[in-house]
Motif scaffolding. Structure first.
Motif, PDB file in Angstrom:
ATOM      1  N   LEU A 439      -5.922   8.998  -0.845  1.00 24.51           N
ATOM      2  CA  LEU A 439      -5.613   9.912   0.260  1.00 24.51           C
ATOM      3  C   LEU A 439      -6.503  11.162   0.183  1.00 24.51           C
ATOM      4  O   LEU A 439      -7.046  11.609   1.197  1.00 24.51           O
ATOM      5  N   GLU A 440      -6.667  11.673  -1.013  1.00 21.67           N
ATOM      6  CA  GLU A 440      -7.492  12.880  -1.182  1.00 21.67           C
ATOM      7  C   GLU A 440      -8.919  12.588  -0.742  1.00 21.67           C
ATOM      8  O   GLU A 440      -9.547  13.393  -0.049  1.00 21.67           O
ATOM      9  N   GLU A 441      -9.433  11.454  -1.163  1.00 24.41           N
ATOM     10  CA  GLU A 441     -10.819  11.111  -0.785  1.00 24.41           C
ATOM     11  C   GLU A 441     -10.956  10.961   0.726  1.00 24.41           C
ATOM     12  O   GLU A 441     -11.935  11.409   1.317  1.00 24.41           O
ATOM     13  N   VAL A 442      -9.961  10.310   1.311  1.00 21.97           N
ATOM     14  CA  VAL A 442     -10.022  10.108   2.761  1.00 21.97           C
ATOM     15  C   VAL A 442     -10.022  11.466   3.468  1.00 21.97           C
ATOM     16  O   VAL A 442     -10.834  11.727   4.361  1.00 21.97           O
ATOM     17  N   LYS A 443      -9.112  12.349   3.030  1.00 16.65           N
ATOM     18  CA  LYS A 443      -9.011  13.674   3.676  1.00 16.65           C
ATOM     19  C   LYS A 443     -10.325  14.434   3.540  1.00 16.65           C
ATOM     20  O   LYS A 443     -10.813  15.038   4.493  1.00 16.65           O
ATOM     21  N   GLN A 444     -10.896  14.371   2.337  1.00 15.69           N
ATOM     22  CA  GLN A 444     -12.148  15.073   2.089  1.00 15.69           C
ATOM     23  C   GLN A 444     -13.253  14.524   2.998  1.00 15.69           C
ATOM     24  O   GLN A 444     -14.022  15.277   3.609  1.00 15.69           O
ATOM     25  N   LEU A 446     -12.941  13.016   5.840  1.00 13.99           N
ATOM     26  CA  LEU A 446     -12.710  13.389   7.239  1.00 13.99           C
ATOM     27  C   LEU A 446     -13.096  14.853   7.464  1.00 13.99           C
ATOM     28  O   LEU A 446     -13.710  15.205   8.483  1.00 13.99           O
ATOM     29  N   ALA A 447     -12.760  15.667   6.490  1.00 11.12           N
ATOM     30  CA  ALA A 447     -13.116  17.083   6.614  1.00 11.12           C
ATOM     31  C   ALA A 447     -14.634  17.232   6.624  1.00 11.12           C
ATOM     32  O   ALA A 447     -15.201  17.965   7.452  1.00 11.12           O
ATOM     33  N   ASP A 448     -15.298  16.499   5.721  1.00  9.21           N
ATOM     34  CA  ASP A 448     -16.769  16.557   5.666  1.00  9.21           C
ATOM     35  C   ASP A 448     -17.385  16.098   6.976  1.00  9.21           C
ATOM     36  O   ASP A 448     -18.467  16.534   7.353  1.00  9.21           O
ATOM     37  N   ALA A 449     -16.671  15.174   7.654  1.00 10.46           N
ATOM     38  CA  ALA A 449     -17.204  14.661   8.925  1.00 10.46           C
ATOM     39  C   ALA A 449     -16.867  15.610  10.092  1.00 10.46           C
ATOM     40  O   ALA A 449     -17.118  15.292  11.257  1.00 10.46           O
ATOM     41  N   ILE A 456      -7.181  14.909  10.956  1.00 11.45           N
ATOM     42  CA  ILE A 456      -7.052  14.470   9.554  1.00 11.45           C
ATOM     43  C   ILE A 456      -5.631  13.971   9.311  1.00 11.45           C
ATOM     44  O   ILE A 456      -5.419  12.897   8.746  1.00 11.45           O
ATOM     45  N   ALA A 457      -4.646  14.709   9.819  1.00  6.86           N
ATOM     46  CA  ALA A 457      -3.247  14.312   9.623  1.00  6.86           C
ATOM     47  C   ALA A 457      -2.957  12.990  10.324  1.00  6.86           C
ATOM     48  O   ALA A 457      -2.221  12.144   9.821  1.00  6.86           O
ATOM     49  N   ARG A 458      -3.556  12.811  11.502  1.00  8.64           N
ATOM     50  CA  ARG A 458      -3.311  11.585  12.279  1.00  8.64           C
ATOM     51  C   ARG A 458      -3.948  10.359  11.603  1.00  8.64           C
ATOM     52  O   ARG A 458      -3.384   9.266  11.584  1.00  8.64           O
ATOM     53  N   LEU A 459      -5.143  10.580  11.044  1.00 11.44           N
ATOM     54  CA  LEU A 459      -5.928   9.435  10.565  1.00 11.44           C
ATOM     55  C   LEU A 459      -5.748   9.079   9.091  1.00 11.44           C
ATOM     56  O   LEU A 459      -5.870   7.909   8.703  1.00 11.44           O
ATOM     57  N   ALA A 460      -5.503  10.101   8.293  1.00 19.15           N
ATOM     58  CA  ALA A 460      -5.656   9.936   6.833  1.00 19.15           C
ATOM     59  C   ALA A 460      -4.943   8.698   6.257  1.00 19.15           C
ATOM     60  O   ALA A 460      -5.590   7.867   5.609  1.00 19.15           O
TER      61      ALA A 460
END
Ligand code: F6P
Length: 550
Positions: A439-444, A446-449, A456-460
């Motif tokens: 989850l942390e990697e995904v959030k990061q 998405l943020a980087d993108a 981020i909350a919708r997709l993570a």
């Protein structure tokens, strides 16, 4: 609810294994792969031109040792000796199981009923060699004097599946002038499609049937014979176009195959293990007799490895134990075989028969019902097509499906960098299954993108990949007759090991008989006759069939 225990019962290590599986943390593979520098060395086996990398499995040294102890407790060593030495291990049919003798040193005797079977195997090889020489030198011609160019193997199950895998996989080794074809199904579309482009005067049929009683094969053999005769061949010309391989010489002769065109088979060769016998004639004709011998040699080397390597370093044994680990403790009901090699696209079909017809059993040797679950569902396909179809479920679905990635390092037909891409994709799949994405990697990511908080909350959570999903890589430098022989023999022996541990007979197949019997009973009713004795479901469907065919 299944009546069978999921856990492997009856072994000293059973309880330990259950506890050990439950203790595996969710990030086990990710951490172990990152932190254990020697993991690949500890969990890989190099043998017979194959490399098994099993470092992406949910095991450590303790689990490995416990699994090996199961093989020891099952007295696998004795079982291997019994198999290879010709003991009657197929109890329900009172037969030895000696396909290994077909690929071992022909000068080392193996006794069946006190008689050395090697001279008969040698004679069979001579017959195969002679047919290959005649066809390849064009001295065996069709009835008009034209050389044979098309070999049609008429057979089903073990008289088809393995042969097709081998001739597909070894396409680069094909004799230029020979094209193999296969007719298996009783569906008339099968034989019609195969024969449509062929000329009878260049076509040789091999009727491959251990029993020579199989409905599909006999129907297709009759159709093939009719096709030849309809094209103007005389009965006396048939010997130039018909060969048979069977235990049942009488039935083959009665069918009209010339005696000198019948190659023998023996009851100690199981159908699904018969590609190494004269049933493999289509292989020898397609890739050449010498390459057929190399295929046998590769398989023979694997048998020797199986016989001599300690269990902890024994490829078929380790493959079998890993399968048991997930079948019994990881809730795995199926096992996927994914080949990153186009030539191996039919391998899952063959391994389905080898594994599921062998270990799809519920009765122990002594006739009592098994306590634990037995053989899994085998399925699979090829990369990278798999990645655009079902791999989604393996990455994010709720099933645990162990995977074998079969990955030759080179292509026989290179096109720019495509093979490197193919290979990389296989490796990437194995790594994605093992490591997943947190989850942390995904959030990061998405943020980087540049995604905002709401996105981020919708997709993570949708993008999280759990990982910790096990796979093996079976690697070879190149897919050759020898490495392919070793690979196929490895799977056969893996299935054997599991059968030994489950205490079932991996060499009979009574379950397929009932359907055959019922089919024979129903067939006469399809056209007319009294249906009143049938249940309403069968009666209604037959009535609809009659109507559609009226
Ligand atoms: O029906 C299953 C089976 O008996 C397989 O085990 C076998 O490989 C296949 O049928 C074909 O049998 P045969 O070679 O005798 O035609």
């Amino acid at each position: 609810m299944s009546a069978y225990s999921v856990a492997l019962t009856g072994f000293r290590a059973s309880e330990d294994l259950e506890k050990l599986y439950k203790q595996i943390p969710d990030n086990f593979l990710r951490t172990r792969l990152a932190e254990e520098a020697d993991r690949f060395d500890r969990f890989s086996i190099d043998a017979c031109g194959l490399l098994l990398d099993y470092s992406r499995h949910l095991i450590d040294d303790t689990i490995h040792a416990r699994l090996v102890s199961v093989a020891e407790e099952a007295r696998l060593g004795d079982a291997i000796k019994n198999q290879l030495n010709g003991a009657i291990i197929n109890g329900s049919e009172k037969r030895a199981v000696l396909h290994s003798a077909l690929r071992s040193d022909l000068d080392k005797p193996v006794l069946v009923d006190g008689q050395d079977i090697k001279p008969a195997i040698k004679a069979m090889h001579e017959q195969m060699k002679s047919i290959c020489e005649q066809i390849h030198s064009n001295s065996w011609t069709g009835y008009t004097g034209k050389p044979i160019r098309h070999i049609v193997n008429v057979g089903i199950g073990g008289s088809y599946l393995g042969l097709k895998v081998v001739t597909d996989a070894l396409k680069p080794f094909h004799k230029e002038q020979i094209t193999p074809h296969y007719v298996a199904n009783i569906d008339p579309a099968d034989i019609t499609e195969i024969l449509e482009p062929l000329n009878p005067d260049e076509t040789l049929f091999i009727i491959a049937s251990k029993t020579f009683t199989t409905l599909e094969t006999l129907a297709n053999a009759n159709a093939a014979r009719g096709w030849l005769l309809n094209h103007g061949l005389k009965e006396s010309d048939l010997s130039k176009h018909l060969i048979a391989v069977s235990c049942n010489i009488q039935a083959a002769t009665e069918f009209g195959v010339a005696e000198e065109n019948i190659l023998p088979l023996w009851d100690w060769v199981g159908g699904r293990y018969s590609l190494w016998s004269a049933i493999g004639l289509v292989i020898a004709l397609t890739i050449g007799y010498d390459n057929f011998q190399k295929l046998l040699a590769g398989a023979g080397e694997m048998d020797e490895h199986f016989r001599t390597a300690p269990f902890a370093e024994n490829m078929p044994v380790i493959m079998a134990l890993l399968g048991l680990w997930y079948r019994h403790y990881g809730d795995a009901q199926s096992h996927a075989i994914l080949s990153y090699d186009h030539g191996l696209r039919n391998l899952p079909n063959h391994l389905q028969q080898v594994d599921m017809e062998s270990n799809g059993k519920r009765t122990q040797h002594n006739g009592e019902e098994v306590v634990s679950v037995t053989g899994p569902i085998i399925w699979g396909g090829t990369g990278t097509n798999d990645q655009h179809a079902y791999m989604q479920l393996l990455h994010q679905g709720t099933c645990n499906i162990p995977v074998d990635f079969i990955m030759p390092a080179t292509s026989h037909t290179p096109v720019k960098d495509q093979h490197a891409w193919l290979f990389t994709n296989g490796l990437a799949q194995a790594n994605a299954l093992a490591n997943g994405r947190s989850l942390e990697e995904v959030k990061q990511e998405l943020a980087d993108a540049g995604k905002d908080e709401a996105d981020i909350a919708r997709l993570a959570t949708h993008k999280v990949i759990p990982g910790n999903r096990p796979s093996s890589i079976l690697f070879c430098d190149s897919l050759t007759p020898k490495t392919l022989g070793a690979l196929l023999a490895m799977y056969e022996q893996k299935v054997f090991v599991q059968g030994v541990i489950w205490n079932i007979n991996s060499f009979d197949q009574w379950g397929v008989e009932l359907g055959k019997q019922l089919g024979k009973q129903l067939f006469p009713m399809m056209e007319d006759g009294d249906l009143s004795q049938l249940d309403s479901a069968s009666r209604n469907i037959i009535e609809r069939f009659r109507k559609a065919n009226a």
